[in-house]
Design an enzyme around this catalytic site. Structure first.
Site, PDB file in Angstrom:
ATOM      1  N   PHE A 150       0.845  -1.152   0.093  1.00  0.00           N
ATOM      2  CA  PHE A 150      -0.129   0.087   0.118  1.00  0.00           C
ATOM      3  C   PHE A 150       0.794   1.242   0.047  1.00  0.00           C
ATOM      4  O   PHE A 150       1.809   1.429   0.840  1.00  0.00           O
ATOM      5  CB  PHE A 150      -0.756  -0.064   1.416  1.00  0.00           C
ATOM      6  CG  PHE A 150      -2.054  -0.726   1.088  1.00  0.00           C
ATOM      7  CD1 PHE A 150      -3.244  -0.399   0.875  1.00  0.00           C
ATOM      8  CD2 PHE A 150      -1.921  -2.360   1.386  1.00  0.00           C
ATOM      9  CE1 PHE A 150      -4.470  -1.122   0.676  1.00  0.00           C
ATOM     10  CE2 PHE A 150      -3.143  -3.092   1.487  1.00  0.00           C
ATOM     11  CZ  PHE A 150      -4.106  -2.532   1.014  1.00  0.00           C
ATOM     12  N   ASP A 151       0.588   2.087  -0.946  1.00  0.00           N
ATOM     13  CA  ASP A 151       0.984   3.695  -1.019  1.00  0.00           C
ATOM     14  C   ASP A 151       0.208   4.060   0.183  1.00  0.00           C
ATOM     15  O   ASP A 151      -0.949   3.404   0.789  1.00  0.00           O
ATOM     16  CB  ASP A 151       0.703   4.164  -2.286  1.00  0.00           C
ATOM     17  CG  ASP A 151       0.809   5.806  -2.087  1.00  0.00           C
ATOM     18  OD1 ASP A 151       2.226   6.033  -1.662  1.00  0.00           O
ATOM     19  OD2 ASP A 151       0.420   6.629  -2.357  1.00  0.00           O
ATOM     20  N   MET A 152       0.688   5.130   0.706  1.00  0.00           N
ATOM     21  CA  MET A 152       0.051   5.711   1.975  1.00  0.00           C
ATOM     22  C   MET A 152      -0.556   7.088   1.490  1.00  0.00           C
ATOM     23  O   MET A 152      -1.923   7.084   1.542  1.00  0.00           O
ATOM     24  CB  MET A 152       0.968   6.215   2.946  1.00  0.00           C
ATOM     25  CG  MET A 152       0.340   6.727   4.143  1.00  0.00           C
ATOM     26  SD  MET A 152       1.663   6.885   5.654  1.00  0.00           S
ATOM     27  CE  MET A 152       2.548   8.213   5.117  1.00  0.00           C
TER      28      MET A 152
END
Length: 223
Positions: free
Chosen positions: A14-16
Site C-alpha cells: 500500500f502507498d500511503m
C-alpha cells in the site's frame, strides 16, 4: 475473475498518501497557501509531476519550475508540521474503503506492507492516529530507499521484506510515479486515482483502475 486473481496474490503493498489517507488534499491546498504567502503559484503541472515523489526529487522539480531561490524546505516543513499535528490527533481522514479493504485482507490472511515516499515519523503518526498500523507486517519509508519513485526500489524492498516475489504482489497506488514504480518492479499495479486522471501512458501500465477502494473490494470478492 477478480476472485481467482485475488486467491493467487500473496502480498499487498500500500502507498500511503492519497491512497490510504486523504493527505494529498492538505499537502496541495495548504502548500499552495504557504507558497502564495511567499509570492509563488503552485500549478497543477507541478503537482502532477511531484505527487508520489520523495522530498529530494520533488525539491529539484519545484526549483526547476519556480526558480532556485524557491524555499522548498521551508514550505514543506510548514506543511508537514501541520499534517503531523493533525495526524497525531487522528484528524487526517482515511480514504473511502481503506479500513474495509485492510480488514478484508487480514480476514483472508493476506500479508500487507506499507510502502511510502513519506518518512517513518509521518507514517507512524498517520497509521497510529487512525489505528491501522496493526494491519501491516512491515513499513518501507523514505529512510529505507536510495532511489524514490518512479524507481521500483520501494516496492522491491517491500516484497523482499515480506519474502514474496513481485509476481505474486499487488501494489495500490494513486500517483503516476507510483504506478510507474510498481510496473517497473514487476508487480500488479492497481490504481485508485486521487488528484490525477490517468493518462494513456499510465493506463497501459496498470493492471486495473478503480475509483475507490470499495470497488477494489467488490472486485476481489468476485462481485
Amino acid at each position: 475473475m477478480g476472485k481467482k486473481f485475488f486467491d493467487e496474490i500473496e502480498l499487498f503493498l500500500f502507498d500511503m498518501d492519497g491512497l490510504l489517507f486523504d493527505t494529498e488534499t492538505i499537502y496541495v491546498e495548504y502548500g499552495r497557501e504557504v507558497a502564495k504567502g511567499k509570492g509563488y503559484t503552485i500549478t497543477k503541472e507541478i503537482i502532477e509531476k511531484t505527487t508520489g515523489l520523495t522530498d529530494e526529487r520533488a525539491r529539484i522539480i519545484y526549483k526547476e519550475e519556480l526558480g532556485q531561490e524557491f524555499p522548498y524546505d521551508e514550505m514543506m516543513g510548514t506543511v508537514k508540521a501541520h499534517i503531523f499535528e493533525k495526524a497525531l490527533k487522528g484528524e487526517v481522514p482515511l480514504k473511502s474503503g481503506a479500513e474495509e479493504i485492510l480488514k478484508f485482507l487480514k480476514s483472508n490472511n493476506k500479508q500487507m506492507v506499507l510502502a511510502t515516499s513519506s518518512d517513518l515519523r509521518m507514517a507512524n503518526a498517520l497509521t497510529e492516529g487512525k489505528d491501522v498500523k496493526k494491519y501491516f507486517s512491515h513499513f518501507i519509508t523514505a529512510e529505507d530507499v536510495t532511489h524514490g519513485k518512479p524507481d521500483p526500489e520501494v516496492f522491491l524492498k517491500g516484497a523482499e521484506k515480506a519474502g514474496v516475489s513481485p509476481e505474486k504482489t499487488v501494489v495500490f497506488e494513486d500517483s503516476f510515479n507510483g504506478v510507474r514504480a510498481a510496473h517497473a518492479a514487476g508487480t500488479f499495479p492497481i490504481m485508485v486515482p486521487d488528484k490525477l486522471t490517468p493518462t494513456e501512458e499510465i493506463m497501459k501500465l496498470v493492471y486495473k483502475k478503480f475509483d475507490n477502494l470499495l470497488e477494489v473490494l467488490d472486485y476481489f470478492e468476485g462481485k
